[in-house]
Structures are given as C-alpha cells and as structure tokens.
Design a protein around this motif. Structure first.
Motif, short mmCIF file in Angstrom:
data_model
loop_
_atom_site.label_atom_id
_atom_site.label_comp_id
_atom_site.label_asym_id
_atom_site.label_seq_id
_atom_site.Cartn_x
_atom_site.Cartn_y
_atom_site.Cartn_z
N GLY A 155 0.79 -1.21 0.00
CA GLY A 155 0.00 0.00 0.00
C GLY A 155 0.82 1.26 0.00
O GLY A 155 0.56 2.19 -0.74
N GLY A 156 1.82 1.36 0.85
CA GLY A 156 2.66 2.54 0.86
C GLY A 156 2.13 3.67 1.69
O GLY A 156 2.72 4.74 1.73
N GLY A 157 1.01 3.49 2.39
CA GLY A 157 0.46 4.54 3.22
C GLY A 157 1.02 4.48 4.63
O GLY A 157 2.12 3.99 4.86
N PRO A 158 0.27 5.00 5.60
CA PRO A 158 0.70 4.91 7.00
C PRO A 158 0.86 3.45 7.41
O PRO A 158 0.30 2.54 6.81
CB PRO A 158 -0.43 5.59 7.76
N ILE A 159 1.65 3.23 8.46
CA ILE A 159 2.06 1.88 8.84
C ILE A 159 1.53 1.54 10.23
O ILE A 159 1.60 2.35 11.15
CB ILE A 159 3.60 1.76 8.82
N ALA A 491 6.10 13.62 5.34
CA ALA A 491 6.59 12.50 4.54
C ALA A 491 5.87 12.48 3.20
O ALA A 491 4.67 12.77 3.12
CB ALA A 491 6.37 11.17 5.27
N HIS A 492 6.63 12.15 2.16
CA HIS A 492 6.06 11.90 0.84
C HIS A 492 6.08 10.39 0.63
O HIS A 492 7.12 9.74 0.80
CB HIS A 492 6.87 12.59 -0.25
N ARG A 493 4.93 9.82 0.26
CA ARG A 493 4.81 8.38 0.14
C ARG A 493 4.19 8.01 -1.20
O ARG A 493 3.61 8.84 -1.90
CB ARG A 493 3.96 7.80 1.27
N LEU A 494 4.32 6.74 -1.52
CA LEU A 494 3.81 6.20 -2.77
C LEU A 494 2.93 5.00 -2.47
O LEU A 494 3.33 4.11 -1.71
CB LEU A 494 4.98 5.77 -3.66
N ARG A 495 1.73 4.98 -3.02
CA ARG A 495 0.89 3.79 -2.91
C ARG A 495 0.82 3.11 -4.25
O ARG A 495 0.20 3.60 -5.19
CB ARG A 495 -0.53 4.14 -2.44
N ARG A 496 1.47 1.95 -4.34
CA ARG A 496 1.38 1.16 -5.56
C ARG A 496 0.11 0.31 -5.53
O ARG A 496 -0.26 -0.24 -4.49
CB ARG A 496 2.60 0.25 -5.70
N PRO A 497 -0.58 0.19 -6.65
CA PRO A 497 -1.78 -0.67 -6.68
C PRO A 497 -1.40 -2.12 -6.40
O PRO A 497 -0.33 -2.60 -6.79
CB PRO A 497 -2.33 -0.48 -8.09
N SER A 498 -2.30 -2.83 -5.72
CA SER A 498 -2.05 -4.23 -5.38
C SER A 498 -2.37 -5.14 -6.56
O SER A 498 -2.89 -4.70 -7.60
CB SER A 498 -2.91 -4.62 -4.18
N ALA A 499 -2.09 -6.43 -6.38
CA ALA A 499 -2.39 -7.40 -7.43
C ALA A 499 -3.89 -7.43 -7.73
O ALA A 499 -4.31 -7.52 -8.88
CB ALA A 499 -1.90 -8.79 -7.01
N THR A 500 -4.72 -7.37 -6.69
CA THR A 500 -6.17 -7.35 -6.90
C THR A 500 -6.59 -6.10 -7.65
O THR A 500 -7.46 -6.14 -8.53
CB THR A 500 -6.90 -7.42 -5.55
N ASP A 501 -6.00 -4.94 -7.32
CA ASP A 501 -6.33 -3.70 -8.01
C ASP A 501 -6.02 -3.77 -9.50
O ASP A 501 -6.72 -3.16 -10.32
CB ASP A 501 -5.55 -2.53 -7.40
N LEU A 502 -4.96 -4.50 -9.88
CA LEU A 502 -4.49 -4.51 -11.27
C LEU A 502 -5.09 -5.64 -12.11
O LEU A 502 -5.05 -5.58 -13.34
CB LEU A 502 -2.97 -4.65 -11.29
N ASN A 503 -5.65 -6.65 -11.48
CA ASN A 503 -6.14 -7.83 -12.20
C ASN A 503 -7.36 -7.47 -13.07
O ASN A 503 -8.42 -7.14 -12.55
CB ASN A 503 -6.53 -8.91 -11.19
N PRO A 519 -5.61 -2.64 -14.94
CA PRO A 519 -4.15 -2.70 -15.14
C PRO A 519 -3.52 -1.35 -15.49
O PRO A 519 -2.29 -1.23 -15.49
CB PRO A 519 -3.99 -3.69 -16.29
N ASN A 520 -4.34 -0.34 -15.77
CA ASN A 520 -3.82 0.98 -16.12
C ASN A 520 -3.71 1.92 -14.93
O ASN A 520 -3.43 3.11 -15.10
CB ASN A 520 -4.71 1.62 -17.19
N LEU A 521 -3.91 1.41 -13.73
CA LEU A 521 -3.83 2.26 -12.56
C LEU A 521 -2.43 2.84 -12.38
O LEU A 521 -1.42 2.16 -12.59
CB LEU A 521 -4.19 1.46 -11.31
N LYS A 522 -2.38 4.08 -11.97
CA LYS A 522 -1.13 4.73 -11.61
C LYS A 522 -0.98 4.72 -10.09
O LYS A 522 -1.96 4.69 -9.36
CB LYS A 522 -1.12 6.18 -12.13
N PRO A 523 0.25 4.76 -9.60
CA PRO A 523 0.44 4.84 -8.15
C PRO A 523 -0.13 6.15 -7.60
O PRO A 523 -0.15 7.18 -8.28
CB PRO A 523 1.96 4.78 -7.97
N THR A 524 -0.58 6.10 -6.36
CA THR A 524 -1.05 7.29 -5.67
C THR A 524 0.13 7.96 -4.96
O THR A 524 0.87 7.31 -4.23
CB THR A 524 -2.12 6.93 -4.64
N GLN A 525 0.29 9.24 -5.19
CA GLN A 525 1.32 10.03 -4.52
C GLN A 525 0.69 10.75 -3.33
O GLN A 525 -0.34 11.41 -3.47
CB GLN A 525 1.93 11.05 -5.48
#
Length: 757
Positions: A155-159, A491-503, A519-525
C-alpha cells in the motif's frame, strides 16, 4: 561531553546517546500512566536500570516518528485476535471482514516486526489477522508519516507495525490460555521462552474455533437506459459458519561473541474458510411490476495457509553506536476455496431457469525481502543507511463451471488466471541531530525502483511498467518545557496498486455483483503533514495532533452496470483527495482506582472522482471517531474494563460508509499469583453492523450487514516459570519511553526493534 545529540535507532532499539539526553532514551523513568513521552531536563548521568511501574490501560509512547501502544493492557488480550488488538488502537478500525482503516483511510500497511508479511497483504489480510493471537503481540506502532527506512509494500500509506513479544531474561517461563465462548466458540494458546548462556529459544502454538455469522440487506435503484426511470431491486442474504485456525511460531538466537549475534524465526498460520450462504433476489420492472424472484444457496469450503521464515545477523562496530545488520525474510500465503451454487426461481422471467454451478479460487502470494542497515555517528549526529531488495509474486486463479444436465461445462467468461511479478530495489539514508537544548531533527531520503509485470494467462494479455520514485521525510521536536513537547513531521509516500487492483479479470461475487481490477492504474502520490503537542494536565497525559493529507491520483472504487442488473465494481484513479483533522488522546488516573484511556479524531475528508456518467464530482464528509476505555480496580484481585468505540463516516469512490458504534465489557480476577480468570462480552448492545451508501447518477444503493456481535468468552490464563513470568496486572508495565527530541526504544525480536527498510 559535547553538546550534541547522538541518537541512532538500530531497528528502533539500540541507541547511541552522547549528551545530556542519554537518560531519556536509555533508561528514563516512565510516565505515571500511559500516553506520551514529554521532554525532561538534561541530566548528565549514565544510563540506569529501568524502574517498574504498574499501570492499567494503553501505553502510547510518543517517539519522533511514531506512537507506540501496549495492547497487552487490554483485559481481553488473552482470548482475542490481532484484529481485536488493532481495534483497540486510537484511530484504527477493523471491520468483521478484516478491512483496516487508519484515520478513515484504507491505504494502510501492516508490518510484523518492521517487515512485510504476505499473510497481511491483499485478500489474505482478513484471514491473517483472525488467525494471529493477540497475546503474541507486544505492542502496536502507529507510523502516520513513515520515514525513509520504510518501504511501500502492501500500500505505501501509513504503517501499523506489530511488534511481537520477545523475552531475553535468563531461565524459562511461559503462559497458557484456555477460553470458551458462546455458540461453541473456543480458543487456546501456549507460549514459552528459555534463555541460557549464548542461546535463546522462544515459541508458541494457538488454536481457535471462531467466526461471525451475518445477515444483510441491499436496496438498489438503477437507471433504466431506455426509459430514464429508476428500477428497483432488493437482495437479502445470510451467511453462517465457524472456522478453525491454528498458529505456530518459534525463534532461536545465538550470541557468537560480545559483538555478533544471529537469530532465525519461523511461523505458520492456517485457517479454514467454510461457510454456508443464502441470498434472495427480487427484481421489479418499470411501474413496480415484479419480474423475478429467486434464491441462491452457496456452500463454500476452503482454507488459508500462511508461512514465513527469516534469518538475521547483527554486528556491533568499534565506534560508539556503530552497528551493521543483515536480514532476510521469506513469507508466503495461499487462499483456496471451492463454492457450490444453486439458483431456484419462485417467479420465472424470460430466459430464467433453475441452475447449478461451481467455482474454484486459488490466490497466492510470496515475498522475498533482503535488507541491510548500517548505523554510525556522523557530523555531530547519528546517520542510518540501508538498502532493500524485494521480490513479490502474486497469482490468482478462478475456474467457473456450469452444471447442465448433470454435466460440468467450464465457463471461460467467468474464469481467469492472473500473475503479478513485482521487483523492488531501494536505497535510503537518514540523519538525526540535536540542534540545541530544545530542538532536535531528523531528515531522510529514500530512492525506490519498481518493476511490474502483469500476465493474464487465459486472455494472453500482458502489461509492464517500471518507475523510480524519491521519497523525502522530515521530523522535528521542540521541548516547550519539562512536561511538554511539540512535534512536526512530513513524509512523501507512494501507494502502488495491489495485485487485486491490477487484475483485469471479471470475478463474479454473485450473479449481480462482479469485480474487476484496472491494469492501467497509476500509483497514488501522498504528501502528509502533522503537528503535535503533548503535555501533562491535572495528572493526565494529553496529546493533540493536527494533520493534513493530500493524495494525487487516489485509487478509488468505481461502479457501473455491465447490463441491466449486473453491477461491476472496479478501481480508478480519482482526481485526488484531501483529508485533515485533529486527533487527541487523554490517559491517566482519574481516581486511585479508576484509569481512563480516551482518544478521538475529528476529521474532514474531500474526494474528487468521476461518477458513473464520467462527470467529476467532489464529495465531502465531516466525521468524529472516538474510543474510551475505563479500567476500574474493584479490589486487589479484580479489575473491570469498559470499552466504548465509535467510528465516523468514511468516503468511498461514489458513496460512503455510515458511522457505527460498539461497547465491550471485560473482567479480570486473579485467583492465584499465577492463575487468572478472564471474562469479556463484545458488542454488549449488539450494534455491530456495516452500512454502505452509493449515490451516483445511475445507481442509488443502501447495503447493510449485521454480524453476531454480542459474544461471551470466559477463560483462564496461567503463567509459569522463572524470572520471565509476570503476574497478569504486570503485563501492562511501562518500560520507559524515549523522551525529548530523539527516538525511543520499542523493542523488537531478540531485543531489537523493527528496521523498516
């Protein structure tokens, strides 16, 4: 001694102190109740042995980049799950499906001892949290603005970092719990530790028979494309089935000498996913004329299996506080399920016939994570450098079979096979220093390279993407007085889409509701700012934090109809979202026998995304989430605990989730110094429900699910062994938070806290 603040966080545990703040992080006396770590006046003296103090309630320990909560303070921890433990952490909510939100955002990473785990990512997260015993967790670290040492897995968000319980005291000790619950539920766990000389051993096993039955209703009005009128339909559902879970974990450590040590860990969690379901669908036509009425019966069986192992090497260098460590972790998860469906019509429409079908699902994930960290004093401060190499392999297979005339015929329209290969390489560095008597600061930068390969096996489709991202972070503290601190973080973070998001495959959840990734999702900044003030007032520890979060290309749900009745839910990049709010915590003793731990989050969220007609629409929501826990010491042997929880309104892509509330009651009674009786009732007033609302140009829907919320558990907890054994009320002992403009302890496995990487 030079007037410079040297603090190194070696996995959040080993610290270098080279000035008057040495006492603060190495052994400062703890605060009288819970909550924060206010600054202390300088005192040039060596680190001292930590004194003990018994408290009742959560123990947040504010550090420069995180808050730490002692979840063992919860009376019901001996019979709860990791999901229950997280539900007791401020601003965190876990619903019965295992979905986790923090400050209303579902973009949350969950780490174990600072490392990613396959069992807590994607579709496996819910089952993984339900299979993990709360009693195995030492504390939960909330890192709203992660620093440079933390990556963007899951996810890349808060932990939310689960720090597992570890013990290094010599000798052997252990604890055994056994609990019986309502409607045939039960759980039991045994854990122990033994340390002698250079060797240390720790392990445990737990079993659980538990689950939540549910009922649901959905009222849907869709836009008829021909007439332009709204057409009504309803869905009523019921689901039942308790599941079995087992967990095993073990750690072996060895001190090679005074400066080197190695350790290895292994764990396994398994959980069955059997369930019986019944859904009724009623469809109206134009003018309210009944078109069809049918029932769908589902019998589902399957299991979830999660395994992990790891090895770690630590070396202490010749410089004060200089360390080098290497860590390798391998984790895997697999969810397999088989479902049998039978549709029976009470009223037939055109083309409607009674039917049967089967569906097989197999979802897997494997993560290999290799990190290295080097810490040393540098330029009057403390520097940390590290690298990370990670490989994540996700797969998903769905095979749908129609049963026609007793013959099984594969349905390619509802079948799919999908793989995601994700490789990550990262370098990071951070530097922390004390600027003067009042100011301390930490700055960091992370560079991450990501390579993605997507393969849709049945459709022969493939996609590839790679990108490099730079992620800066900054933290500062200002000592207002001996009892008060100001803290700032960015903090600057990156959320990459998960496998479920891209399928991209279309997965049928039932005949009317399907899901497909994009599959065309871009990461969230994400850019996140936070300003906090912590102090003591009237004997209470208080903490007030204001925060602002801005997401670019936010990943949101997007719904539209494939045909007249089949609703597709997919993912899309929204135009963006913004969130801000005030979060507060108050903890301490109201009277000699009554302790309070209260927290709340007053938030405003704004989300801009396309509606079902492609028009940009901005939604806003003001919400208040709050949690209060009262601990009453009735007498020397009996403790009562009342916990109130209220979750506010949260936004989704085309709607929102309504507020909800619950109340839990627990009792702990010490029978002997080793034996304790624990009883707890969850959701006393049976208000546990999830209500979601969709309001778009083509769809208006209200969906409500109610669960078996009111559950009773009664159990015994027995502690045995040598110096490591503790009386039940001592499990909430505070060990001394880090104070002032620096980073505190937060012990992790084998006496070393999480690295992040």
């Amino acid at each position: 001694m030079p007037n410079s603040f040297l603090t190194i966080c070696l996995s959040g545990a080993a610290l270098l102190h080279a000035d008057a703040f040495a006492q603060d992080a190495a052994g400062a006396p703890p605060a009288p109740a819970t909550a924060i770590a206010p600054a202390r006046a300088p005192a040039a003296m060596p680190a001292q042995v930590l004194p003990s103090v018994t408290v009742a309630g959560e123990r947040p320990t504010n550090r420069i980049d995180r808050q730490v909560y002692d979840v063992r303070a919860d009376v019901s921890s001996s019979n709860g799950t990791a999901a229950d433990a997280l539900n007791n952490v401020p601003s965190v909510a876990v619903d019965p499906d295992g979905s986790v939100t923090l400050r209303g955002s579902s973009n949350v990473q969950i780490l174990v001892d600072g490392k990613p785990s396959a069992m807590l990512q994607g579709d496996n997260r819910g089952a993984g949290l339900q299979a993990m015993a709360a009693d195995d967790i030492e504390s939960v670290e909330v890192i709203n603005n992660p620093g440079a040492q933390f990556g963007n897995e899951g996810g890349g968000g808060p932990i939310l970092n689960l720090v597992m319980r570890r013990n290094r005291k010599p000798g052997g000790a252990g604890v055994a719990n056994a609990n019986l619950g309502s409607a045939g539920r039960y759980n039991s766990a045994v854990s122990g530790t033994y340390n002698e000389g250079a060797w240390g051993y720790q392990g445990g096993i737990n079993v659980r028979h538990d689950g939540r039955n549910s009922t649901g209703t959905a009222s849907r009005d869709r836009l008829d494309r021909v007439s332009g009128a709204m057409v009504h339909s309803t869905q009523q559902s019921a689901s039942a089935g308790l599941n079995d879970a087992v967990g095993v974990n073990g750690t072996v450590s060895y001190n090679i000498g005074a400066n080197d040590s190695v350790s290895t860990t292994a764990s396994f969690n398994g959980r069955s996913n059997d369930q019986q379901g019944r859904d009724r669908y009623i469809f109206d036509g134009l003018g309210g004329v009944l078109l069809s009425d049918y029932e769908r019966v589902t019998a589902r069986e399957g299991d979830s299996r999660n395994a992990s192992w790891g090895a770690r090497y630590d070396h202490k260098g010749s410089l004060p506080g200089e360390t080098l460590k290497f860590d390798v972790r391998v984790s895997s998860s697999n969810n397999v399920g088989d479902s049998e469906y039978a549709n029976t019509y009470a009223i037939f429409g055109p083309g409607m016939v009674n039917s049967q079908a089967r569906q097989h699902n197999d979802i897997g994930n494997r993560i290999v994570d290799f990190t290295g960290d080097y810490d040393r004093p540098l330029a009057g401060g403390a520097a940390k450098f590290g690298y990370k190499l990670a490989r994540n392999r996700s797969s998903s297979q769905t095979v749908y079979t129609d049963i026609i005339g007793g013959a099984a015929i594969d349905n390619p329209r509802r079948s799919s096979e999908y793989e995601l290969e994700e490789d990550t390489a990262a370098l990071f560095g951070s530097w922390q220093t004390r600027i003067n008597e009042r100011w301390g600061a930490q700055a960091g930068l992370r560079a991450e390279y990501t390579d993605l390969d997507i393969h849709q096996r049945l459709g022969s489709a493939a996609a590839k993407n790679s990108y490099i991202n730079l992620m800066p972070s900054f933290f500062a503290t200002y000592k207002v007085s001996d009892d008060s601190n100001l803290r700032f973080s960015y903090a600057h973070r990156l959320r990459r889409p998960s496998a479920t998001d891209l399928n991209p495959a279309v997965i049928y959840r039932d005949d009317l509701n399907v899901f497909s990734g994009n599959p065309n999702l871009k990461p969230t900044q994400t850019d996140s700012f936070e300003l906090g003030y912590e102090t003591r007032m009237a004997g209470l520890e208080t903490n007030l934090r204001g925060y602002v979060r801005r997401d670019t290309d936010a990943i949101v749900d997007y719904r539209y109809f494939l045909d007249d009745n089949v609703l597709l839910t997919t993912r899309a990049n929204g135009a963006g979202s913004r969130a801000g709010g005030l979060e507060f915590t108050v903890s301490g003793k109201l009277t000699p026998t009554l302790t309070i731990n209260a927290n709340g989050n007053l938030a405003r969220n704004e989300l801009t995304s396309q509606d079902s007609l492609g028009v940009l629409r901005t939604r806003t929501a003001n919400s208040l989430s709050a949690r209060a826990r009262l601990n009453y010491q009735y007498d020397a042997a009996t403790q009562l605990q009342l916990a109130l929880q209220m979750q506010g309104k949260t936004l989704s892509g085309q709607g929102y989730r309504s507020p909800s509330s619950t109340m839990n009651l627990s009792v702990r009674h010490v029978l002997t110094p080793q034996l304790t009786l624990v009883a707890n009732v969850t959701d006393v007033f049976n208000t546990n429900k999830m209500e979601t609302v969709v309001d778009s140009a083509t769809l208006r829907e209200i969906s409500t699910r109610r669960f078996d919320g009111r559950l009773l558990y009664v159990g015994l907890s027995y502690r045995f062994g040598g110096p490591a054994a503790r009386a039940p009320d001592e499990s909430t002992r505070q060990r001394g938070p880090g104070r002032g403009p620096g980073i505190g302890r937060g012990m992790g496995p084998g006496g070393a806290g999480p690295d992040g990487a």
